[in-house]
Design a protein around this motif. Structure first.
Motif, PDB file in Angstrom:
ATOM      1  N   GLU A  31       0.831  -1.212   0.000  1.00 31.28           N
ATOM      2  CA  GLU A  31       0.000   0.000   0.000  1.00 31.28           C
ATOM      3  C   GLU A  31       0.865   1.261   0.000  1.00 31.28           C
ATOM      4  O   GLU A  31       0.535   2.241  -0.658  1.00 31.28           O
ATOM      5  CB  GLU A  31      -0.950   0.013   1.195  1.00 31.28           C
ATOM      6  N   PHE A  32       1.966   1.225   0.743  1.00 31.68           N
ATOM      7  CA  PHE A  32       2.887   2.363   0.727  1.00 31.68           C
ATOM      8  C   PHE A  32       3.477   2.522  -0.677  1.00 31.68           C
ATOM      9  O   PHE A  32       3.586   3.644  -1.186  1.00 31.68           O
ATOM     10  CB  PHE A  32       3.977   2.176   1.784  1.00 31.68           C
ATOM     11  N   ALA A  33       3.816   1.415  -1.316  1.00 34.07           N
ATOM     12  CA  ALA A  33       4.348   1.465  -2.683  1.00 34.07           C
ATOM     13  C   ALA A  33       3.316   2.071  -3.639  1.00 34.07           C
ATOM     14  O   ALA A  33       3.664   2.898  -4.494  1.00 34.07           O
ATOM     15  CB  ALA A  33       4.762   0.073  -3.144  1.00 34.07           C
ATOM     16  N   ARG A  34       2.047   1.681  -3.500  1.00 33.31           N
ATOM     17  CA  ARG A  34       0.982   2.254  -4.338  1.00 33.31           C
ATOM     18  C   ARG A  34       0.874   3.756  -4.097  1.00 33.31           C
ATOM     19  O   ARG A  34       0.715   4.543  -5.037  1.00 33.31           O
ATOM     20  CB  ARG A  34      -0.369   1.609  -4.013  1.00 33.31           C
ATOM     21  N   TRP A  35       0.954   4.151  -2.829  1.00 40.30           N
ATOM     22  CA  TRP A  35       0.860   5.571  -2.484  1.00 40.30           C
ATOM     23  C   TRP A  35       2.031   6.340  -3.106  1.00 40.30           C
ATOM     24  O   TRP A  35       1.848   7.408  -3.701  1.00 40.30           O
ATOM     25  CB  TRP A  35       0.836   5.738  -0.966  1.00 40.30           C
ATOM     26  N   ARG A  36       3.233   5.762  -2.980  1.00 43.30           N
ATOM     27  CA  ARG A  36       4.421   6.422  -3.569  1.00 43.30           C
ATOM     28  C   ARG A  36       4.294   6.552  -5.080  1.00 43.30           C
ATOM     29  O   ARG A  36       4.842   7.469  -5.676  1.00 43.30           O
ATOM     30  CB  ARG A  36       5.690   5.669  -3.201  1.00 43.30           C
ATOM     31  N   ALA A  37       3.563   5.616  -5.692  1.00 45.41           N
ATOM     32  CA  ALA A  37       3.362   5.653  -7.148  1.00 45.41           C
ATOM     33  C   ALA A  37       2.252   6.627  -7.556  1.00 45.41           C
ATOM     34  O   ALA A  37       1.961   6.768  -8.735  1.00 45.41           O
ATOM     35  CB  ALA A  37       3.046   4.252  -7.657  1.00 45.41           C
ATOM     36  N   GLY A  38       1.631   7.289  -6.560  1.00 36.94           N
ATOM     37  CA  GLY A  38       0.648   8.316  -6.881  1.00 36.94           C
ATOM     38  C   GLY A  38      -0.780   8.029  -6.464  1.00 36.94           C
ATOM     39  O   GLY A  38      -1.647   8.890  -6.611  1.00 36.94           O
ATOM     40  N   HIS A  39      -1.058   6.828  -5.949  1.00 38.19           N
ATOM     41  CA  HIS A  39      -2.424   6.522  -5.505  1.00 38.19           C
ATOM     42  C   HIS A  39      -2.751   7.351  -4.265  1.00 38.19           C
ATOM     43  O   HIS A  39      -1.996   7.358  -3.304  1.00 38.19           O
ATOM     44  CB  HIS A  39      -2.559   5.037  -5.179  1.00 38.19           C
ATOM     45  N   ARG A  40      -3.859   8.056  -4.299  1.00 39.32           N
ATOM     46  CA  ARG A  40      -4.305   8.827  -3.147  1.00 39.32           C
ATOM     47  C   ARG A  40      -5.714   8.396  -2.792  1.00 39.32           C
ATOM     48  O   ARG A  40      -6.488   7.954  -3.641  1.00 39.32           O
ATOM     49  CB  ARG A  40      -4.257  10.337  -3.427  1.00 39.32           C
ATOM     50  N   TYR A  41      -6.056   8.539  -1.532  1.00 40.27           N
ATOM     51  CA  TYR A  41      -7.318   8.033  -1.016  1.00 40.27           C
ATOM     52  C   TYR A  41      -8.417   9.094  -1.024  1.00 40.27           C
ATOM     53  O   TYR A  41      -9.586   8.750  -1.033  1.00 40.27           O
ATOM     54  CB  TYR A  41      -7.114   7.481   0.400  1.00 40.27           C
ATOM     55  N   GLY A  42      -8.031  10.362  -0.989  1.00 40.31           N
ATOM     56  CA  GLY A  42      -8.997  11.440  -1.079  1.00 40.31           C
ATOM     57  C   GLY A  42     -10.117  11.361  -0.055  1.00 40.31           C
ATOM     58  O   GLY A  42     -11.243  11.720  -0.338  1.00 40.31           O
ATOM     59  N   ASN A  43      -9.791  10.871   1.140  1.00 42.42           N
ATOM     60  CA  ASN A  43     -10.789  10.716   2.202  1.00 42.42           C
ATOM     61  C   ASN A  43     -11.974   9.842   1.781  1.00 42.42           C
ATOM     62  O   ASN A  43     -13.074   9.980   2.303  1.00 42.42           O
ATOM     63  CB  ASN A  43     -11.286  12.066   2.720  1.00 42.42           C
ATOM     64  N   ASP A  44     -11.732   8.954   0.827  1.00 41.27           N
ATOM     65  CA  ASP A  44     -12.767   8.053   0.318  1.00 41.27           C
ATOM     66  C   ASP A  44     -12.488   6.633   0.812  1.00 41.27           C
ATOM     67  O   ASP A  44     -11.567   5.979   0.327  1.00 41.27           O
ATOM     68  CB  ASP A  44     -12.772   8.087  -1.204  1.00 41.27           C
ATOM     69  N   PRO A  45     -13.286   6.141   1.766  1.00 36.15           N
ATOM     70  CA  PRO A  45     -13.044   4.799   2.294  1.00 36.15           C
ATOM     71  C   PRO A  45     -13.117   3.700   1.239  1.00 36.15           C
ATOM     72  O   PRO A  45     -12.503   2.657   1.394  1.00 36.15           O
ATOM     73  CB  PRO A  45     -14.123   4.615   3.364  1.00 36.15           C
ATOM     74  N   GLU A  46     -13.825   3.952   0.150  1.00 39.30           N
ATOM     75  CA  GLU A  46     -13.921   2.952  -0.925  1.00 39.30           C
ATOM     76  C   GLU A  46     -12.577   2.736  -1.629  1.00 39.30           C
ATOM     77  O   GLU A  46     -12.379   1.714  -2.269  1.00 39.30           O
ATOM     78  CB  GLU A  46     -14.982   3.373  -1.955  1.00 39.30           C
ATOM     79  N   ARG A  47     -11.665   3.682  -1.501  1.00 37.51           N
ATOM     80  CA  ARG A  47     -10.358   3.572  -2.159  1.00 37.51           C
ATOM     81  C   ARG A  47      -9.314   2.893  -1.278  1.00 37.51           C
ATOM     82  O   ARG A  47      -8.192   2.682  -1.696  1.00 37.51           O
ATOM     83  CB  ARG A  47      -9.876   4.964  -2.564  1.00 37.51           C
ATOM     84  N   LEU A  48      -9.696   2.559  -0.041  1.00 39.91           N
ATOM     85  CA  LEU A  48      -8.766   1.910   0.887  1.00 39.91           C
ATOM     86  C   LEU A  48      -8.700   0.412   0.630  1.00 39.91           C
ATOM     87  O   LEU A  48      -9.662  -0.183   0.133  1.00 39.91           O
ATOM     88  CB  LEU A  48      -9.218   2.148   2.331  1.00 39.91           C
ATOM     89  N   PRO A  49      -7.584  -0.230   0.995  1.00 37.60           N
ATOM     90  CA  PRO A  49      -7.506  -1.687   0.849  1.00 37.60           C
ATOM     91  C   PRO A  49      -8.510  -2.373   1.787  1.00 37.60           C
ATOM     92  O   PRO A  49      -8.955  -1.795   2.782  1.00 37.60           O
ATOM     93  CB  PRO A  49      -6.069  -2.014   1.240  1.00 37.60           C
ATOM     94  N   ASP A  50      -8.845  -3.606   1.472  1.00 37.95           N
ATOM     95  CA  ASP A  50      -9.864  -4.348   2.221  1.00 37.95           C
ATOM     96  C   ASP A  50      -9.590  -4.442   3.718  1.00 37.95           C
ATOM     97  O   ASP A  50     -10.507  -4.357   4.519  1.00 37.95           O
ATOM     98  CB  ASP A  50     -10.031  -5.761   1.648  1.00 37.95           C
ATOM     99  N   TRP A  51      -8.329  -4.614   4.110  1.00 38.16           N
ATOM    100  CA  TRP A  51      -8.028  -4.803   5.532  1.00 38.16           C
ATOM    101  C   TRP A  51      -8.352  -3.579   6.368  1.00 38.16           C
ATOM    102  O   TRP A  51      -8.554  -3.698   7.572  1.00 38.16           O
ATOM    103  CB  TRP A  51      -6.594  -5.268   5.750  1.00 38.16           C
TER     104      TRP A  51
END
Length: 172
Positions: A31-51
């Motif tokens: 998840e940190f790797a995805r974030w470093r690659a530009g993935h942002r969550y935008g305060n949207d719980p639907e964009r968070l990983p399942d865990w």
């Protein structure tokens, strides 16, 4: 195997505090790797990983029982990428009822701190987490001796008093 902190939260009656003091954790976290690659969550719980949902459910159940959950993070400034990532993914913690504060390390220099991150439940049981130099968890240990609990309680309360609420903190 169930994470010991989850067990502590499930049985906590009135308080759970979490003190985080590292500037980087689990460097190979996908998840940190995805974030470093530009993935942002935008305060949207639907964009968070399942865990995240299971953690959010546990935190919401815990706070709904009247347990006050507080998390304090001591961070170096300028902050690391990992701390920026943590900041970005703190919104579900807050939404679940957890109180989160941030303390720049320079404001913690005169606080007697435990040597590692921890959870403390109901002011009586401390769960220390031990890390490798790069931030991988290598062990955990429960401690209940009054001197240990007293040190942790004093340290956490001092950090909490000095720290900035998540809603007001901006990573430098």
């Amino acid at each position: 195997m169930k994470h010991p902190a989850r067990e502590g939260l499930a049985t906590a009656r009135h308080s759970a505090v979490h003190l985080e003091m590292r500037d980087s954790y689990t460097p190979n976290d996908p998840e940190f790797a995805r974030w470093r690659a530009g993935h942002r969550y935008g305060n949207d719980p639907e964009r968070l990983p399942d865990w995240w949902a299971s953690w959010g459910d546990l935190a919401a159940e815990t706070t709904a029982r009247g347990v006050v959950m507080r998390r304090a993070r001591i961070v170096s400034e300028p902050v690391t990428d990992y701390i920026r990532y943590e900041y970005d993914v703190t919104f579900p913690n807050v939404a679940a009822g957890e109180l989160v504060r941030w303390l720049p390390r320079r404001r913690a220099a005169d606080i007697a701190l435990p040597g590692t991150d921890l959870w403390m439940f109901d002011g009586s049981a401390v769960l220390f987490t031990y890390f490798s130099g790069v931030g991988e968890v290598v062990d955990r240990e429960w401690r209940t001796e009054p001197a240990v609990v007293s040190l942790v309680n004093a340290a956490f309360e001092t950090v909490w008093e000095r720290a900035t609420p998540h809603e007001e903190y901006r990573p430098a």
